[in-house]
Design a protein around this motif. Structure first.
Motif, PDB file in Angstrom:
ATOM      1  N   LYS A   1       0.832  -1.207   0.000  1.00  0.00           N
ATOM      2  CA  LYS A   1       0.000   0.000   0.000  1.00  0.00           C
ATOM      3  C   LYS A   1       0.868   1.259   0.000  1.00  0.00           C
ATOM      4  O   LYS A   1       0.566   2.236  -0.694  1.00  0.00           O
ATOM      5  N   GLU A   2       1.958   1.242   0.797  1.00  0.00           N
ATOM      6  CA  GLU A   2       2.805   2.424   0.916  1.00  0.00           C
ATOM      7  C   GLU A   2       3.511   2.716  -0.413  1.00  0.00           C
ATOM      8  O   GLU A   2       3.534   3.859  -0.895  1.00  0.00           O
TER       9      GLU A   2
ATOM     10  N   ASP B   1       1.541   6.177  -7.163  1.00  0.00           N
ATOM     11  CA  ASP B   1       0.358   6.878  -7.682  1.00  0.00           C
ATOM     12  C   ASP B   1       0.472   8.391  -7.510  1.00  0.00           C
ATOM     13  O   ASP B   1      -0.149   9.155  -8.265  1.00  0.00           O
ATOM     14  N   ARG B   2       1.269   8.837  -6.533  1.00  0.00           N
ATOM     15  CA  ARG B   2       1.484  10.282  -6.339  1.00  0.00           C
ATOM     16  C   ARG B   2       2.617  10.799  -7.227  1.00  0.00           C
ATOM     17  O   ARG B   2       2.920  11.986  -7.232  1.00  0.00           O
TER      18      ARG B   2
ATOM     19  N   ARG C   1       2.689   1.690  -3.359  1.00  0.00           N
ATOM     20  CA  ARG C   1       1.706   2.015  -4.395  1.00  0.00           C
ATOM     21  C   ARG C   1       1.247   3.461  -4.274  1.00  0.00           C
ATOM     22  O   ARG C   1       1.076   4.166  -5.290  1.00  0.00           O
ATOM     23  N   ALA C   2       1.044   3.890  -3.039  1.00  0.00           N
ATOM     24  CA  ALA C   2       0.602   5.272  -2.828  1.00  0.00           C
ATOM     25  C   ALA C   2       1.656   6.251  -3.348  1.00  0.00           C
ATOM     26  O   ALA C   2       1.336   7.259  -3.981  1.00  0.00           O
TER      27      ALA C   2
END
Length: 298
Positions: free
Chosen positions: A58-59, A65-66, A61-62
């Motif tokens: 999740k980290e 995505d940013r 990927r975030a």
């Protein structure tokens, strides 16, 4: 920079579990131990590993995505290679890619034998079973036979068809499937049987049913008739007074091995001639006057 979503074959809305599942599939397919000497497979394996580094948690990927992922990972093939080799050095294969997911129940721990401490790396994974289909004749399946089959890898098998086998059953040949990795054993070859139908014959368990036509005279008086079996014709005595649907048994002419073979069930069908001989019709008329009966009253 290559799109990790595209490399892993998932949508941007995919769940983390879907991403992990896709990566597992690709990593297993293109793993160097399963594709020795295949540079293209190694390249795809490295690309998948790098893509998972970018969006596998999740980290990460975030950050990707940013638009921050390039600062951490870079977008070149060289960085992808570095990520791959880093994963080999730090805690064994996939430890870097999976991070906290490398625990004892992780897929790749089971897949590549990475039990125990993280620093230990083994790639002993048994090969997968491969299933092939083989069509056999009705007689071969019922009575047994030997056939030869050539596998896609060029190996030829002499296959013994057990007497009485049915469609859907599988024969197992140990060690002739996909190769294992490391010192693990190869998988098995599974031959799935498909029995071709034979006109006039029907399997019912170990028994074989055949329908045999008889004349109305034979139905009344009885007599010996020839009936077909899988091993040629045999004489069968028809008792007098039979009707359509009456069943007679020919012992030991069904399916299965000799010590446990089924029977052939002969189902009689009384057939009236389409073009009745005038003399026969006249004789029947005379008999009708003397010996008529109503079967619906019996």
């Amino acid at each position: 920079m290559a799109d990790p979503y595209e490399i892993l074959g998932v949508s941007k809305s995919a769940s983390q579990e879907e991403i992990k599942k896709s990566y597992r599939k690709l990593a297993k397919k293109y793993h160097p131990d399963l594709n020795p000497g295949n540079k293209e497979a190694e390249k795809k394996f490295k690309a998948a590993s790098h893509a998972f580094d970018q969006i596998g948690t999740k980290e990460a990927r975030a950050k990707f995505d940013r638009g921050e992922a390039e600062l951490n990972f870079g977008g070149s093939d060289q960085n992808a290679d570095e990520s791959f080799y880093q994963s080999q050095r730090n805690g064994g294969r996939y430890a870097y890619s999976y991070g906290e997911d490398i625990g004892g129940s992780d897929f790749f721990e089971n897949l590549f034998g990475m039990g125990g401490k993280r620093g230990k790396s083994r790639t002993d994974y048994p090969g997968e079973d491969i299933t092939y289909k083989m069509e056999v004749e009705f007689r071969e399946a019922a009575l047994g036979a030997e056939k030869h089959i050539t596998l896609p890898n060029g190996k030829t098998l002499q296959v013994k068809i057990p007497a009485g086998i049915e469609t859907g059953k599988k024969l197992r040949f140990k060690g002739l499937g996909s190769p294992g990795t490391g010192s693990a054993a190869p998988g098995n070859a599974l031959i799935e049987i498909e029995v071709k139908p034979l006109a006039g014959f029907k399997r019912v368990g170990k028994d074989i049913e055949v329908e045999v036509p008889i004349s109305f005279i034979e139905a009344i008086t009885g007599g010996d008739i020839k009936v077909p079996t899988l091993e040629g014709e045999v004489l069968l005595t028809v008792p007098e007074g039979v009707s359509t649907g009456s069943k007679l048994r020919v012992k030991g002419k069904g399916a299965g091995p000799s010590h446990d073979r089924g029977n052939e069930i002969v189902i009689l069908k009384v057939v009236i001639p389409k073009n009745l001989d005038p003399g026969l019709k006249s004789a029947i008329e005379n008999l009708k006057a003397q010996h008529n009966y109503n079967p619906r009253m019996q």
